[in-house]
Design an enzyme around this catalytic site. Structure first.
Site, mmCIF file in Angstrom:
data_model
loop_
_atom_site.group_PDB
_atom_site.id
_atom_site.type_symbol
_atom_site.label_atom_id
_atom_site.label_comp_id
_atom_site.label_asym_id
_atom_site.label_seq_id
_atom_site.Cartn_x
_atom_site.Cartn_y
_atom_site.Cartn_z
ATOM 1 N N GLY A 93 94.887 -0.505 13.476
ATOM 2 C CA GLY A 93 93.879 0.109 12.621
ATOM 3 C C GLY A 93 92.478 -0.185 13.098
ATOM 4 O O GLY A 93 92.266 -0.811 14.141
ATOM 5 N N SER A 94 91.525 0.269 12.314
ATOM 6 C CA SER A 94 90.116 -0.007 12.599
ATOM 7 C C SER A 94 89.397 -0.205 11.280
ATOM 8 O O SER A 94 89.790 0.358 10.249
ATOM 9 C CB SER A 94 89.482 1.144 13.384
ATOM 10 O OG SER A 94 89.560 2.347 12.643
ATOM 11 N N GLY A 95 88.354 -1.018 11.321
ATOM 12 C CA GLY A 95 87.620 -1.326 10.106
ATOM 13 C C GLY A 95 86.129 -1.183 10.305
ATOM 14 O O GLY A 95 85.663 -0.578 11.273
ATOM 15 N N GLN A 96 85.384 -1.771 9.373
ATOM 16 C CA GLN A 96 83.934 -1.695 9.410
ATOM 17 C C GLN A 96 83.360 -2.289 10.685
ATOM 18 O O GLN A 96 82.352 -1.828 11.205
ATOM 19 C CB GLN A 96 83.372 -2.440 8.186
ATOM 20 C CG GLN A 96 81.861 -2.590 8.164
ATOM 21 C CD GLN A 96 81.152 -1.265 7.989
ATOM 22 O OE1 GLN A 96 81.702 -0.347 7.383
ATOM 23 N NE2 GLN A 96 79.952 -1.148 8.514
ATOM 24 N N PHE A 97 84.030 -3.305 11.235
ATOM 25 C CA PHE A 97 83.469 -4.048 12.358
ATOM 26 C C PHE A 97 84.074 -3.674 13.705
ATOM 27 O O PHE A 97 83.515 -3.995 14.744
ATOM 28 C CB PHE A 97 83.653 -5.555 12.119
ATOM 29 C CG PHE A 97 83.070 -6.013 10.820
ATOM 30 C CD1 PHE A 97 81.704 -6.125 10.667
ATOM 31 C CD2 PHE A 97 83.885 -6.314 9.740
ATOM 32 C CE1 PHE A 97 81.151 -6.541 9.464
ATOM 33 C CE2 PHE A 97 83.346 -6.728 8.538
ATOM 34 C CZ PHE A 97 81.969 -6.841 8.398
ATOM 35 N N GLY A 98 85.243 -3.060 13.718
ATOM 36 C CA GLY A 98 85.857 -2.712 14.992
ATOM 37 C C GLY A 98 87.352 -2.508 14.868
ATOM 38 O O GLY A 98 87.905 -2.390 13.767
ATOM 39 N N VAL A 99 88.028 -2.493 16.028
ATOM 40 C CA VAL A 99 89.466 -2.227 16.089
ATOM 41 C C VAL A 99 90.256 -3.482 15.706
ATOM 42 O O VAL A 99 89.856 -4.609 16.013
ATOM 43 C CB VAL A 99 89.857 -1.764 17.502
ATOM 44 C CG1 VAL A 99 91.364 -1.534 17.608
ATOM 45 C CG2 VAL A 99 89.111 -0.479 17.864
ATOM 46 N N LYS A 130 90.836 -9.023 14.996
ATOM 47 C CA LYS A 130 89.773 -8.045 14.780
ATOM 48 C C LYS A 130 88.717 -8.215 15.867
ATOM 49 O O LYS A 130 88.105 -9.279 15.985
ATOM 50 C CB LYS A 130 89.128 -8.240 13.404
ATOM 51 C CG LYS A 130 90.092 -8.059 12.247
ATOM 52 C CD LYS A 130 89.385 -8.234 10.913
ATOM 53 C CE LYS A 130 90.361 -8.068 9.757
ATOM 54 N NZ LYS A 130 89.694 -8.180 8.448
ATOM 55 N N ASP A 138 82.615 -7.157 -1.690
ATOM 56 C CA ASP A 138 83.124 -5.838 -1.289
ATOM 57 C C ASP A 138 84.595 -5.701 -1.675
ATOM 58 O O ASP A 138 85.433 -5.299 -0.873
ATOM 59 C CB ASP A 138 82.934 -5.647 0.219
ATOM 60 C CG ASP A 138 83.100 -4.186 0.643
ATOM 61 O OD1 ASP A 138 83.194 -3.320 -0.250
ATOM 62 O OD2 ASP A 138 83.146 -3.916 1.853
#
Length: 527
Positions: free
Chosen positions: A278-284, A299, A390
């Site tokens: 997956g990927s998130g706010q900060f990267g893969v 992460k 958050d």
């Protein structure tokens, strides 16, 4: 009033022996005071407590032997409490560093030193010493229920029923904490005679005024283990005798606070990347392995997306937060770019995706159990005075046993993207924020409570976007005017009242997570 003074002295001749000497004899001088002077003197003593204390000592020694001028010896220092307690291993543990000690489930160990809340120094029966994770052992006392396989400390009613149905054995049972403080619940699985239906019965274990435990008052026992042992051979009012204890003991290893004591920096050569998940706010985000045997989530932080130096210091604090409903942070890799954050791996991924992919398949009791899991983790953060900032379904993860854990707590502070911290930007979580956040940027545990109410709404809508037809600016205006999210059709009114209580305009009007957890537990017991 008469004041006594010992400040005047007279010289007298001693004739008791041939060697005469001059001694000083203390002479008491008495002074009579008028009523006005007496009141004035009392006032002075109150203003000068040291003087009043001195006068008290003088009066107490009047007519007696003069006290010794030598000061009394100071009291001996108290011996530190003996930390050497006997514990029993709940899980197997393989040493990860040279200073670690191996644990074997059900074996006994002696605790020598509690280095910190999460890592203790222990000795095994062969004399070997080393550090062990404290959440892998429990004190070995008969009254400590954690040493028994049938006891589950942190488990909801829904999770209990799911475990019992998986085993599907007549007389399978679990003992868990009751919603009533200081009591327990036995959950028993039984089949109907025709073997076409099954049921689970829940019985409360109570304690009377004399300290005896019972399910029915006809059968009293001095301890819970003795009660369980009796009902393993006698139904005595239960739907079935207790035949098969069902336990998680040893089956699912809990995460440790870091890979070892005070180990927060991870060597990247010890990590193996398996696949992108997956990927998130900060990267893969990748599934990986640490030293080829512990599954982890890795992460990769994109350069420029985070205030890295500040986060590294915060990571040391975050690693000390350890709870069964938090995704454990194992450490960070800082020897290269990009920076890596290494955490506990959760097999079923993001809660938001989990809900959407299984829409229409999840029972209400399971949805409530998910909310209980999250609330339990947030109650721990609340006690630890730590703010998430958050909280949303996208920042919660699901384990293989359908236990939900909170992820990315506190990380929103280190985002450098202006859109994220601007109420007009698409990435700012306005739809999860209370008025004091988007108006004044004021965060607290009570702002997390507001977000939790929105998260509950996400769960009971099976992953819908809150305020889906409104822009962020429209959401700010609507919330400021008193508008709130509607009741999901899967949420009974009792659940919606809990959500709604989280959306009070004033932070002081919202419940705490501890109060929310109590309410959710009571609701779960009645479903």
């Amino acid at each position: 009033m008469i004041l006594s003074s010992y400040s005047s002295f007279q010289s007298v001749l001693c004739c008791c022996c041939c060697r005469c000497s001059v001694q000083k004899r203390q002479v008491r001088t008495q002074i009579s005071l008028s009523r006005e002077e007496e009141l004035s003197e009392k006032h002075s003593q109150r203003q000068r407590p040291w003087f009043a204390k001195l006068m008290g000592k003088t009066q107490s020694n009047r007519g007696g032997v003069q006290p010794s001028k030598r000061k009394p010896l100071p009291p001996l220092p108290q011996e530190p409490p003996d930390e050497r307690i006997q514990v029993k291993a709940l899980y197997d543990f393989l040493p990860r560093e040279p200073g670690n000690l191996a644990l074997k489930r059900a074996e006994e160990y002696l605790i020598l030193e509690r280095c910190d809340p999460h890592w203790w120094k222990a000795r095994d029966r062969f004399g070997n010493e080393g550090l062990i994770p404290s959440n892998y052992v429990t004190e070995n006392r008969l009254a400590n229920l954690e040493i028994y396989e049938w006891y589950h400390k942190n488990i909801t009613r829904n999770q209990t029923e799911r475990l019992l149905r998986q085993e599907a054995k007549e007389g399978a049972f679990i003992v868990r904490d009751s919603r009533h403080l200081g009591s327990y619940t036995i959950s028993v699985f039984t089949r109907a005679r025709r073997h076409t239906q099954s049921s689970i019965k829940h019985y409360q274990i109570k304690k009377n005024d004399s300290g005896q435990w019972y399910i029915t008052e006809r059968h009293l026992f001095p301890s819970v283990p003795e009660l369980i042992q009796y009902h393993q051979y006698n139904a005595a009012g239960l739907i079935s005798r207790l035949r098969y204890p069902i336990g998680l003991l040893g089956s699912c290893l809990p995460a440790t606070s870091g890979f070892s004591y005070e180990k927060w920096e991870i060597d990247p050569s010890e990590l193996a990347f398996v696949k992108e998940i997956g990927s998130g706010q900060f990267g893969v985000v990748h599934l990986g392995e640490w030293r080829a045997h512990i599954p982890v989530a890795i992460k990769a932080i994109n350069e420029g997306s985070m205030s890295e130096e500040d986060f590294i210091e915060e990571a040391k604090v975050m690693m000390k937060l350890s709870h069964s409903r938090l995704v454990q942070l194992y450490g960070v890799c800082i020897q290269q770019k990009p920076l890596y954050i290494v955490t506990e791996f959760m097999e079923n991924g993001c809660l938001l995706d989990y809900l959407r992919e299984r829409k229409g398949q999840l029972q209400k009791a399971l949805l409530l159990s998910m909310c209980q899991d999250i609330c339990e983790g947030m109650a721990y953060l609340e006690r630890s005075c730590y703010i998430h900032r958050d909280l949303a379904a996208r920042n919660c993860l699901v384990s293989s046993a359908c236990v939900v854990k909170i992820s990315d707590f506190g990380m929103a502070r280190y985002v450098l993207d202006d859109e994220y911290i601007s109420s007009s930007g698409a990435k700012f979580p306005v739809k999860w924020c209370p008025p004091e956040v988007f108006h004044f940027n004021k965060y607290s545990s009570k702002s997390d409570v507001w977000s939790f109410g929105v998260l509950m709404w996400e769960v009971f809508t099976e992953g819908k976007m809150p305020f889906e037809n409104k822009s962020n600016l429209q959401v700010v205006e609507a919330i400021s005017q008193g508008f709130r999210l509607y009741r999901p059709h899967l949420a009974p009114m009792t659940i919606y009242r809990v959500m709604y209580s989280c959306w009070h305009e004033s932070p002081k009007g919202r419940p705490t997570f501890a109060e929310l957890l109590q309410v959710l537990t009571e609701i779960a017991e009645t479903w």
